[in-house]
Design a protein around this motif. Sequence first.
Motif, PDB file in Angstrom:
ATOM      1  N   ASN A  40     -60.693 -15.784  21.883  1.00 56.34           N
ATOM      2  CA  ASN A  40     -60.318 -17.185  21.686  1.00 56.34           C
ATOM      3  C   ASN A  40     -60.132 -17.494  20.203  1.00 56.34           C
ATOM      4  OD1 ASN A  40     -59.986 -19.926  22.909  1.00 56.34           O
ATOM      5  ND2 ASN A  40     -61.749 -20.384  21.610  1.00 56.34           N
ATOM      6  N   GLU A  41     -60.955 -16.886  19.352  1.00 53.79           N
ATOM      7  CA  GLU A  41     -60.824 -17.089  17.907  1.00 53.79           C
ATOM      8  C   GLU A  41     -59.486 -16.549  17.403  1.00 53.79           C
ATOM      9  OE1 GLU A  41     -64.237 -15.133  16.347  1.00 53.79           O
ATOM     10  OE2 GLU A  41     -65.651 -16.650  17.068  1.00 53.79           O
ATOM     11  N   ILE A  42     -59.060 -15.392  17.928  1.00 54.84           N
ATOM     12  CA  ILE A  42     -57.756 -14.836  17.546  1.00 54.84           C
ATOM     13  C   ILE A  42     -56.645 -15.778  17.985  1.00 54.84           C
ATOM     14  CG2 ILE A  42     -56.185 -12.879  17.815  1.00 54.84           C
ATOM     15  CD1 ILE A  42     -58.653 -11.159  18.508  1.00 54.84           C
ATOM     16  N   ALA A  43     -56.753 -16.289  19.204  1.00 53.50           N
ATOM     17  CA  ALA A  43     -55.732 -17.201  19.718  1.00 53.50           C
ATOM     18  C   ALA A  43     -55.631 -18.456  18.866  1.00 53.50           C
ATOM     19  CB  ALA A  43     -56.052 -17.565  21.166  1.00 53.50           C
ATOM     20  N   LEU A  44     -56.767 -19.011  18.482  1.00 58.95           N
ATOM     21  CA  LEU A  44     -56.760 -20.225  17.665  1.00 58.95           C
ATOM     22  C   LEU A  44     -56.092 -19.972  16.324  1.00 58.95           C
ATOM     23  CD1 LEU A  44     -60.323 -21.657  18.426  1.00 58.95           C
ATOM     24  CD2 LEU A  44     -58.126 -22.502  19.268  1.00 58.95           C
ATOM     25  N   ARG A  45     -56.312 -18.812  15.734  1.00 57.59           N
ATOM     26  CA  ARG A  45     -55.659 -18.473  14.469  1.00 57.59           C
ATOM     27  C   ARG A  45     -54.143 -18.392  14.638  1.00 57.59           C
ATOM     28  NH1 ARG A  45     -59.778 -14.349  13.831  1.00 57.59           N
ATOM     29  NH2 ARG A  45     -58.177 -12.738  14.053  1.00 57.59           N
ATOM     30  N   ARG A  46     -53.697 -18.037  15.865  1.00 55.27           N
ATOM     31  CA  ARG A  46     -52.264 -17.948  16.151  1.00 55.27           C
ATOM     32  C   ARG A  46     -51.665 -19.299  16.557  1.00 55.27           C
ATOM     33  NH1 ARG A  46     -49.554 -13.620  17.703  1.00 55.27           N
ATOM     34  NH2 ARG A  46     -48.730 -14.686  19.553  1.00 55.27           N
ATOM     35  N   GLY A  47     -52.520 -20.312  16.677  1.00 52.07           N
ATOM     36  CA  GLY A  47     -52.047 -21.618  17.106  1.00 52.07           C
ATOM     37  C   GLY A  47     -51.790 -21.683  18.596  1.00 52.07           C
ATOM     38  N   GLN A  48     -52.508 -20.850  19.370  1.00 49.87           N
ATOM     39  CA  GLN A  48     -52.345 -20.810  20.817  1.00 49.87           C
ATOM     40  C   GLN A  48     -53.693 -20.999  21.499  1.00 49.87           C
ATOM     41  OE1 GLN A  48     -50.476 -16.836  21.037  1.00 49.87           O
ATOM     42  NE2 GLN A  48     -48.629 -17.817  21.830  1.00 49.87           N
ATOM     43  N   THR A  49     -53.644 -21.399  22.768  1.00 48.62           N
ATOM     44  CA  THR A  49     -54.844 -21.321  23.578  1.00 48.62           C
ATOM     45  C   THR A  49     -55.053 -19.858  23.967  1.00 48.62           C
ATOM     46  OG1 THR A  49     -53.704 -21.586  25.697  1.00 48.62           O
ATOM     47  CG2 THR A  49     -54.375 -23.609  24.531  1.00 48.62           C
ATOM     48  N   LEU A  50     -56.244 -19.547  24.459  1.00 47.16           N
ATOM     49  CA  LEU A  50     -56.512 -18.174  24.886  1.00 47.16           C
ATOM     50  C   LEU A  50     -55.569 -17.773  26.013  1.00 47.16           C
ATOM     51  CD1 LEU A  50     -58.031 -15.537  24.959  1.00 47.16           C
ATOM     52  CD2 LEU A  50     -59.893 -16.686  26.204  1.00 47.16           C
ATOM     53  N   ALA A  51     -55.333 -18.667  26.962  1.00 48.36           N
ATOM     54  CA  ALA A  51     -54.432 -18.352  28.071  1.00 48.36           C
ATOM     55  C   ALA A  51     -53.015 -18.088  27.572  1.00 48.36           C
ATOM     56  CB  ALA A  51     -54.436 -19.498  29.087  1.00 48.36           C
ATOM     57  N   GLU A  52     -52.532 -18.932  26.652  1.00 46.43           N
ATOM     58  CA  GLU A  52     -51.190 -18.717  26.106  1.00 46.43           C
ATOM     59  C   GLU A  52     -51.097 -17.363  25.413  1.00 46.43           C
ATOM     60  OE1 GLU A  52     -50.302 -22.014  23.556  1.00 46.43           O
ATOM     61  OE2 GLU A  52     -50.793 -23.463  25.120  1.00 46.43           O
ATOM     62  N   MET A  53     -52.122 -17.009  24.644  1.00 50.61           N
ATOM     63  CA  MET A  53     -52.097 -15.727  23.944  1.00 50.61           C
ATOM     64  C   MET A  53     -52.150 -14.563  24.923  1.00 50.61           C
ATOM     65  SD  MET A  53     -54.633 -14.080  21.053  1.00 50.61           S
ATOM     66  CE  MET A  53     -55.875 -13.485  22.243  1.00 50.61           C
ATOM     67  N   ALA A  54     -52.964 -14.683  25.986  1.00 51.87           N
ATOM     68  CA  ALA A  54     -53.077 -13.598  26.960  1.00 51.87           C
ATOM     69  C   ALA A  54     -51.750 -13.337  27.650  1.00 51.87           C
ATOM     70  CB  ALA A  54     -54.160 -13.933  27.988  1.00 51.87           C
ATOM     71  N   LEU A  55     -51.003 -14.393  27.963  1.00 50.61           N
ATOM     72  CA  LEU A  55     -49.684 -14.240  28.568  1.00 50.61           C
ATOM     73  C   LEU A  55     -48.681 -13.688  27.554  1.00 50.61           C
ATOM     74  CD1 LEU A  55     -49.566 -17.598  30.567  1.00 50.61           C
ATOM     75  CD2 LEU A  55     -49.940 -15.321  31.522  1.00 50.61           C
ATOM     76  N   ALA A  56     -48.735 -14.217  26.343  1.00 48.57           N
ATOM     77  CA  ALA A  56     -47.819 -13.751  25.300  1.00 48.57           C
ATOM     78  C   ALA A  56     -48.072 -12.287  24.974  1.00 48.57           C
ATOM     79  CB  ALA A  56     -47.980 -14.610  24.048  1.00 48.57           C
ATOM     80  N   TRP A  57     -49.329 -11.853  25.020  1.00 50.62           N
ATOM     81  CA  TRP A  57     -49.668 -10.451  24.739  1.00 50.62           C
ATOM     82  C   TRP A  57     -48.948  -9.517  25.710  1.00 50.62           C
ATOM     83  CZ3 TRP A  57     -52.141  -6.721  27.703  1.00 50.62           C
ATOM     84  CH2 TRP A  57     -52.566  -5.563  27.028  1.00 50.62           C
ATOM     85  N   ILE A  58     -48.824  -9.912  26.969  1.00 51.99           N
ATOM     86  CA  ILE A  58     -48.095  -9.104  27.946  1.00 51.99           C
ATOM     87  C   ILE A  58     -46.602  -9.143  27.658  1.00 51.99           C
ATOM     88  CG2 ILE A  58     -47.490  -8.899  30.384  1.00 51.99           C
ATOM     89  CD1 ILE A  58     -50.302  -9.903  31.048  1.00 51.99           C
ATOM     90  N   LEU A  59     -46.080 -10.323  27.361  1.00 58.64           N
ATOM     91  CA  LEU A  59     -44.637 -10.478  27.162  1.00 58.64           C
ATOM     92  C   LEU A  59     -44.153  -9.947  25.823  1.00 58.64           C
ATOM     93  CD1 LEU A  59     -44.136 -14.032  28.693  1.00 58.64           C
ATOM     94  CD2 LEU A  59     -43.349 -11.849  29.649  1.00 58.64           C
ATOM     95  N   ARG A  60     -45.067  -9.561  24.954  1.00 56.57           N
ATOM     96  CA  ARG A  60     -44.650  -8.989  23.671  1.00 56.57           C
ATOM     97  C   ARG A  60     -43.904  -7.678  23.875  1.00 56.57           C
ATOM     98  NH1 ARG A  60     -48.934  -6.156  24.917  1.00 56.57           N
ATOM     99  NH2 ARG A  60     -49.308  -4.138  23.872  1.00 56.57           N
ATOM    100  N   ASP A  61     -44.141  -7.043  25.015  1.00 57.23           N
ATOM    101  CA  ASP A  61     -43.630  -5.715  25.314  1.00 57.23           C
ATOM    102  C   ASP A  61     -42.304  -5.825  26.064  1.00 57.23           C
ATOM    103  OD1 ASP A  61     -43.194  -3.119  26.228  1.00 57.23           O
ATOM    104  OD2 ASP A  61     -45.335  -2.717  26.467  1.00 57.23           O
ATOM    105  N   ASP A  62     -41.253  -5.243  25.512  1.00 52.05           N
ATOM    106  CA  ASP A  62     -39.938  -5.340  26.138  1.00 52.05           C
ATOM    107  C   ASP A  62     -39.869  -4.631  27.483  1.00 52.05           C
ATOM    108  OD1 ASP A  62     -38.959  -6.812  24.038  1.00 52.05           O
ATOM    109  OD2 ASP A  62     -38.104  -5.093  22.981  1.00 52.05           O
ATOM    110  N   SER A  63     -40.812  -3.723  27.757  1.00 51.07           N
ATOM    111  CA  SER A  63     -40.791  -3.026  29.047  1.00 51.07           C
ATOM    112  C   SER A  63     -41.280  -3.916  30.183  1.00 51.07           C
ATOM    113  CB  SER A  63     -41.648  -1.754  28.979  1.00 51.07           C
ATOM    114  OG  SER A  63     -43.018  -2.069  28.810  1.00 51.07           O
TER     115      SER A  63
END
Length: 320
Positions: free
Chosen positions: A256-279
Amino acid sequence: MQFRRAGKSGLLLPAVSLGFWHNFGDSASYENMKQICFAAFDGGITHFDLANNYGPAPGSAELHAGRIIRENFLPYRDELVISTKAGYDMWPGPYGNWGSRKYLLASLDQSLRRLGLDYVDIFYHHRMDPETPLEETMGALAQAVFSGKALYAGLSNYDGKTLEKAARILDELHCPFVINQNRYSIFDRGIEQNGLKETAARLGKGLITYSPLAQGLLTDRYLASIPADSRVRTDGRFLNEDAITPQRVGQIRRLNEIALRRGQTLAEMALAWILRDDSVTSVLVGASKPSQVLTNLRCIQNTVFSAEELAEIDAVSAEA
């Protein structure tokens, strides 16, 4: 909405898709289900994902989805991708489970009746069957497509080795197999370990992931305590109190601390982490209310991670 190609096929899926695994059974409010679908479609989510056994009771999610489609979405059928699956226990007796030709084709017919559709866009085999010959199961998927009852074939919960064998059979049958559906999250790296993720990319097949929030653990709901209205308290089928250990809570807080530094909620970051990958073609999200759909959609606004962020996330998730 961003749209991504399913492997090397012609099929494009929204980066975020709506899953009907939870919150569309007989115990849920029909009006709420409808509003969830409206919020999703209005937000650009054109892919609704189901399975024969989604409920409870099994089959009820398809029945409710069918009514929603019939009453509201028929004019937009050509703008929707509807998928369903068969492979888990659906009805009593020897022909209502696993991967036989008899089960898969009968189940698809039943799903189409519940949905009130002439065809689904994707028909998946829902899990590997250690007893039925792979040639029989893949032949049933091919028959589903050749009959016009499905446009594309998919595989769910396969590993890399079995995926490769299945893809070879489907290619020989000239069946358009385009996508794999598997569990994947910051906390669940199974497809990285069993070869599925690498094999799908190498073979040019799409990948859509489910349980991206680890049944709600990768949200801010468990940072302090277990909420009274959480899935742990109200359901318990897929997430129970034993999973929320002090160590797990510590991991959630650091993420959650990492997400806050990115300006995201934890849920938003968890979804974005998956979508970062073009595969990854798409990520499946569930929702218990329309506002959750809109919140989840914000993940596509920032899917770029620095090497340092990825290393930090990996370190947290690897903690035993």
